[in-house]
Design an enzyme around this catalytic site. Structure first.
Site, PDB file in Angstrom:
ATOM      1  N   ASN A  83      18.984  35.478  41.623  1.00 39.19           N
ATOM      2  CA  ASN A  83      19.627  36.601  41.191  1.00 39.19           C
ATOM      3  C   ASN A  83      18.792  37.632  40.637  1.00 39.19           C
ATOM      4  O   ASN A  83      18.741  38.886  40.483  1.00 39.19           O
ATOM      5  CB  ASN A  83      20.547  36.202  39.988  1.00 39.19           C
ATOM      6  CG  ASN A  83      21.074  37.228  39.390  1.00 39.19           C
ATOM      7  OD1 ASN A  83      21.812  38.200  39.573  1.00 39.19           O
ATOM      8  ND2 ASN A  83      20.666  37.373  37.923  1.00 39.19           N
ATOM      9  N   TYR A 135      13.034  49.449  46.283  1.00 36.66           N
ATOM     10  CA  TYR A 135      14.462  48.445  46.090  1.00 36.66           C
ATOM     11  C   TYR A 135      14.971  48.041  47.327  1.00 36.66           C
ATOM     12  O   TYR A 135      15.129  47.092  47.657  1.00 36.66           O
ATOM     13  CB  TYR A 135      15.210  49.059  44.980  1.00 36.66           C
ATOM     14  CG  TYR A 135      16.486  48.126  44.774  1.00 36.66           C
ATOM     15  CD1 TYR A 135      16.411  47.143  43.952  1.00 36.66           C
ATOM     16  CD2 TYR A 135      17.775  48.315  45.347  1.00 36.66           C
ATOM     17  CE1 TYR A 135      17.383  46.238  43.682  1.00 36.66           C
ATOM     18  CE2 TYR A 135      18.604  47.716  45.165  1.00 36.66           C
ATOM     19  CZ  TYR A 135      18.927  46.385  44.416  1.00 36.66           C
ATOM     20  OH  TYR A 135      19.751  45.704  43.873  1.00 36.66           O
ATOM     21  N   ASP A 181      10.135  32.929  35.023  1.00 36.14           N
ATOM     22  CA  ASP A 181       9.594  34.350  35.312  1.00 36.14           C
ATOM     23  C   ASP A 181       9.137  34.249  36.626  1.00 36.14           C
ATOM     24  O   ASP A 181       8.197  33.670  37.066  1.00 36.14           O
ATOM     25  CB  ASP A 181       8.530  34.765  34.617  1.00 36.14           C
ATOM     26  CG  ASP A 181       8.145  36.387  34.829  1.00 36.14           C
ATOM     27  OD1 ASP A 181       8.405  36.732  35.797  1.00 36.14           O
ATOM     28  OD2 ASP A 181       7.105  36.557  34.178  1.00 36.14           O
ATOM     29  N   ILE A 182      10.053  34.934  37.700  1.00 38.15           N
ATOM     30  CA  ILE A 182       9.994  34.612  39.030  1.00 38.15           C
ATOM     31  C   ILE A 182       8.518  35.351  39.572  1.00 38.15           C
ATOM     32  O   ILE A 182       8.235  35.106  40.685  1.00 38.15           O
ATOM     33  CB  ILE A 182      11.204  35.218  39.967  1.00 38.15           C
ATOM     34  CG1 ILE A 182      11.508  36.601  39.834  1.00 38.15           C
ATOM     35  CG2 ILE A 182      12.368  34.298  39.379  1.00 38.15           C
ATOM     36  CD1 ILE A 182      12.509  37.097  40.886  1.00 38.15           C
ATOM     37  N   GLU A 191      11.962  31.583  27.035  1.00 44.30           N
ATOM     38  CA  GLU A 191      12.679  30.522  26.597  1.00 44.30           C
ATOM     39  C   GLU A 191      13.867  30.636  25.624  1.00 44.30           C
ATOM     40  O   GLU A 191      15.022  29.864  25.476  1.00 44.30           O
ATOM     41  CB  GLU A 191      11.601  29.386  25.828  1.00 44.30           C
ATOM     42  CG  GLU A 191      12.433  28.007  25.609  1.00 44.30           C
ATOM     43  CD  GLU A 191      11.490  26.925  25.106  1.00 44.30           C
ATOM     44  OE1 GLU A 191      11.660  25.880  25.109  1.00 44.30           O
ATOM     45  OE2 GLU A 191      10.023  27.330  25.239  1.00 44.30           O
ATOM     46  N   VAL A 219      13.663  48.424  50.470  1.00 47.72           N
ATOM     47  CA  VAL A 219      12.802  47.489  51.335  1.00 47.72           C
ATOM     48  C   VAL A 219      12.742  46.056  50.873  1.00 47.72           C
ATOM     49  O   VAL A 219      12.701  45.376  51.524  1.00 47.72           O
ATOM     50  CB  VAL A 219      11.295  48.155  51.246  1.00 47.72           C
ATOM     51  CG1 VAL A 219      10.382  47.131  51.895  1.00 47.72           C
ATOM     52  CG2 VAL A 219      11.468  49.370  52.047  1.00 47.72           C
ATOM     53  N   SER A 220      12.742  46.058  49.469  1.00 51.57           N
ATOM     54  CA  SER A 220      12.787  44.570  49.096  1.00 51.57           C
ATOM     55  C   SER A 220      14.100  43.633  49.466  1.00 51.57           C
ATOM     56  O   SER A 220      13.789  42.633  49.469  1.00 51.57           O
ATOM     57  CB  SER A 220      12.346  44.774  47.299  1.00 51.57           C
ATOM     58  OG  SER A 220      13.619  44.968  46.708  1.00 51.57           O
ATOM     59  N   LYS A 221      15.027  44.345  49.213  1.00 48.41           N
ATOM     60  CA  LYS A 221      16.382  43.744  49.570  1.00 48.41           C
ATOM     61  C   LYS A 221      16.364  43.489  50.981  1.00 48.41           C
ATOM     62  O   LYS A 221      16.943  42.488  51.496  1.00 48.41           O
ATOM     63  CB  LYS A 221      17.544  44.366  49.143  1.00 48.41           C
ATOM     64  CG  LYS A 221      17.713  44.396  47.602  1.00 48.41           C
ATOM     65  CD  LYS A 221      17.604  42.968  46.854  1.00 48.41           C
ATOM     66  CE  LYS A 221      17.774  43.150  45.405  1.00 48.41           C
ATOM     67  NZ  LYS A 221      17.924  41.725  45.008  1.00 48.41           N
TER      68      LYS A 221
END
Length: 235
Positions: A89, A158, A62-63, A39, A160-162
């Site tokens: 983002n 990274y 926190d995603i 916060e 694979v995630s994108k």
């Protein structure tokens, strides 16, 4: 459609590219909810915009935490009566140089849970708020490294995630095409942030332009696309 001030949520917007996107959106006249994992960091970044006469507020988000995401999106909808723009983002890159054949699966799990599941989590929490007003813009931050044209070795989780973020973009765009919600992805390229490893070709402010453009598209604008410097990029 209610033409009140647009309300935008930008994840991971207390520094770097996210901070530049938040400022760019605020400069268009939107109220920007600046988010960070603490916060304190969120409010500190929001106060910088407020000091410049822009409309902003801070929100902990926190995603990777389902409760945090649900609470943040619900709070925005309750406080402002709308949620118009979501820029996903926030993300991590923790496996530079790692090969798929010898991957650290815990790093893979953490990367996928943040970059793809976290992004997806934010979308599912924000979309009901957007549907209330029949308007929404979702912009997902992806990477050239997640495109098949530039798929290669190193940073495998990274990449694979994108690639997953790209697929999610296409699917959501198809699902939401009749709801007034446009969904697109964009790559910032090599931006001068901590993830560039000294190989940056643009500043955060320069890269933010494409994301602000996509987040403020008029009705009938493109959806389900991948962009770089406002131009279409091959998946």
């Amino acid at each position: 459609m209610n033409e009140a001030k647009r309300v935008a949520v930008v994840t991971g917007s207390n520094r770097g590219l996210g901070k530049a996107i938040a400022r760019g959106l605020a400069e268009t006249g939107a109220h920007v909810v600046v988010t960070a994992r603490t916060e304190e960091a969120a409010h500190r970044a929001a106060n910088e915009l407020l000091a410049d006469g822009l409309s902003a507020s801070g929100q902990q988000l926190d995603i990777a935490d389902p409760a945090s995401v649900a609470r943040a999106m619900a709070d925005v909808g309750y406080q402002y009566g709308r949620l118009d723009i979501l820029v996903n983002n926030a993300g991590i890159a923790i496996d530079r140089g790692q090969a798929a054949a010898s991957a650290d699966i815990e790093k893979v799990r953490a990367t996928l849970d943040t970059n793809i599941t976290g992004t997806w989590r934010c979308c599912t929490a924000a979309i009901p708020e957007m549907r209330k007003n029949g308007y929404g813009r979702i912009v997902n931050v992806t990477s050239h490294m997640g495109t098949f044209g530039e798929m290669g070795t190193g940073s495998v989780s990274y990449r694979v995630s994108k690639a997953g973020v790209n697929a999610l973009t296409c699917i959501l765009a198809a699902e939401l095409k009749d709801d007034g919600i446009l969904v697109n992805a964009a790559s910032p390229g090599k931006v001068d942030t901590r993830l560039a490893y000294g190989k940056a070709t643009s500043t955060p402010d320069e890269a933010a332009d494409t994301f602000v453009w996509l987040a403020t598209l008029p009705s009938g604008g493109p959806t389900g696309g991948l962009f770089y410097q406002r131009r279409p990029l091959d998946w």
